[in-house]
Design a protein around this motif. Structure first.
Motif, PDB file in Angstrom:
ATOM      1  N   GLU A  10       0.874  -1.190   0.000  1.00 55.72           N
ATOM      2  CA  GLU A  10       0.000   0.000   0.000  1.00 55.72           C
ATOM      3  C   GLU A  10       0.901   1.226   0.000  1.00 55.72           C
ATOM      4  OE1 GLU A  10      -2.367   2.703  -0.229  1.00 55.72           O
ATOM      5  OE2 GLU A  10      -3.572   0.904   0.103  1.00 55.72           O
ATOM      6  N   ASN A  12      -0.039   4.407   0.315  1.00 58.51           N
ATOM      7  CA  ASN A  12      -0.487   5.454   1.219  1.00 58.51           C
ATOM      8  C   ASN A  12      -0.062   5.047   2.638  1.00 58.51           C
ATOM      9  OD1 ASN A  12      -2.306   6.683   3.248  1.00 58.51           O
ATOM     10  ND2 ASN A  12      -3.250   7.647   1.464  1.00 58.51           N
ATOM     11  N   THR A  35       5.634  -0.279  -0.432  1.00 57.55           N
ATOM     12  CA  THR A  35       4.937   0.810  -1.112  1.00 57.55           C
ATOM     13  C   THR A  35       5.107   0.802  -2.625  1.00 57.55           C
ATOM     14  OG1 THR A  35       6.838   2.267  -0.810  1.00 57.55           O
ATOM     15  CG2 THR A  35       5.141   2.307   0.910  1.00 57.55           C
TER      16      THR A  35
END
Length: 119
Positions: A10, A12, A35
């Protein structure tokens, strides 16, 4: 369900942290939060997760491409996350639409694990 080693992908940071905390509270181990597509592939090889939870769209690369690359080395149950509607492509896959609540996450984990065993 037995505790799983989970790799979260992910980009964010806030969502990644909250998802990690939620998974740990559910009794699972988060082996890493990555990320990028390249980071996800490298970490999957290194930490041998039982499950992947991957955002489909990353700032650097594609979550879907990362999963495809990882699956070339070994089969790992996986959940794809998206904030946008996902078109059916004929593949049998578990997609978790963001935002979600813990109960939806738990159901997605069960479906992904069950689908990987053919049950």
């Amino acid at each position: 369900m037995k505790p799983l080693r989970i790799l979260v992908v992910e980009d964010n940071a806030v969502i990644g942290m909250l998802l990690s905390l939620t998974l740990k509270a559910m009794g699972h181990e988060v082996c890493a939060v990555e990320t990028t597509e390249d980071g996800a592939v490298a970490t999957a090889l290194r930490c041998s997760p039982d499950l992947l939870i991957v955002d489909m769209t990353l700032g650097h690369g594609s979550g879907a491409s990362a999963v495809a690359t990882i699956l070339q080395t070994r089969h790992i149950p996986h959940i794809l996350m998206s904030g946008a509607p996902v078109q059916a492509d004929g593949q049998r896959r578990v997609v978790l639409r963001k935002p979600f609540v813990e109960a939806e996450l738990a159901q997605a984990i069960e479906r992904a694990v069950r689908a990987s065993t053919g049950a």
